[in-house]
Write a protein that holds these residues in place. Structure first.
Motif, short mmCIF file in Angstrom:
data_model
loop_
_atom_site.label_atom_id
_atom_site.label_comp_id
_atom_site.label_asym_id
_atom_site.label_seq_id
_atom_site.Cartn_x
_atom_site.Cartn_y
_atom_site.Cartn_z
N ARG A 120 0.82 -1.22 0.00
CA ARG A 120 0.00 0.00 0.00
C ARG A 120 0.85 1.27 0.00
O ARG A 120 0.32 2.36 -0.09
CB ARG A 120 -0.94 0.00 1.21
N ASP A 121 2.16 1.14 0.13
CA ASP A 121 3.08 2.28 0.17
C ASP A 121 3.65 2.45 -1.24
O ASP A 121 4.72 1.92 -1.56
CB ASP A 121 4.16 2.02 1.21
N LEU A 122 2.95 3.20 -2.07
CA LEU A 122 3.23 3.26 -3.50
C LEU A 122 4.16 4.40 -3.89
O LEU A 122 4.21 5.42 -3.22
CB LEU A 122 1.91 3.44 -4.26
N VAL A 123 4.82 4.19 -5.02
CA VAL A 123 5.60 5.24 -5.66
C VAL A 123 5.19 5.24 -7.14
O VAL A 123 5.16 4.20 -7.77
CB VAL A 123 7.12 4.98 -5.57
N THR A 124 4.86 6.43 -7.65
CA THR A 124 4.55 6.57 -9.07
C THR A 124 5.58 7.49 -9.71
O THR A 124 6.34 8.17 -9.02
CB THR A 124 3.14 7.18 -9.27
#
Length: 150
Positions: free
Chosen positions: A24-28
C-alpha cells in the motif's frame, strides 16, 4: 504549485512504479517528477540549504521509521555545525496520499516542512500543505518573526 498541477493532471492515470515498505506504500512516476520539480524550485531559491524528499529515503536500511530517521540524520549531517546559523532543512512529501492519488481519489496533497537549523536544536518554523484538487493551500508559520525574514 507546479508540482500540484502535475499531480492534478496525472491523478488516477499513472501506473505504480514501485512499492516501499508494503504493497500500500506506493511510488509513481508523478511522485518522482513532483519531487524533482519541488527540489528544483526550493534549491533555486535557497541554494545553500538542505532538501530531504520522501522519495530519496533508502528503505533498504530497515522499516519505514528507521529509514526515515536515517535519512534525517544524513540530511542533518550535510550541514557543518559551525555553518548552520541560517541553514534551513526542507522536508518534502511530493504527493502525500499516493494511494489515493494513484486510484484517482481527490484526497492527496503536497506537504512541505521547514526546519531551522540555527540555535541549540532544530526547530520547525513553517509547514505548507497544498491541495491541488481544491487549490487550497495552508501555510503555518511556527515562528512568525523568523518566517517574515524571507
Amino acid at each position: 504549485q507546479q508540482a500540484g498541477e502535475l499531480a492534478l493532471q496525472t491523478a488516477g492515470k499513472i501506473a505504480v512504479k514501485s512499492t516501499k515498505t508494503n504493497s500500500r506504500d506506493l511510488v509513481t512516476e508523478s511522485d518522482l517528477e513532483c519531487q524533482r520539480i519541488i527540489k528544483e524550485v526550493i534549491l533555486g531559491e535557497f541554494p545553500t540549504d538542505v532538501f530531504l524528499g520522501e522519495e530519496d529515503v533508502n528503505l533498504s536500511i530497515g522499516n519505514g521509521s528507521e529509514s526515515s530517521s536515517e535519512a534525517l540524520r544524513g540530511a542533518l549531517g550535510l550541514v557543518n555545525r559551525q555553518e548552520n546559523d541560517d541553514k534551513l532543512l526542507f522536508i518534502v512529501d511530493p504527493i502525500d496520499g499516493t494511494t489515493n492519488f494513484q486510484a484517482g481519489l481527490p484526497i492527496y496533497a503536497v506537504s512541505i516542512g521547514v526546519v531551522s537549523l540555527a540555535g541549540e536544536s532544530p526547530e520547525v518554523v513553517a509547514g505548507v500543505i497544498y491541495n491541488p484538487v481544491s487549490r487550497i493551500d495552508e501555510i503555518r508559520n511556527f515562528n512568525l518573526e523568523y518566517a517574515l525574514q524571507f
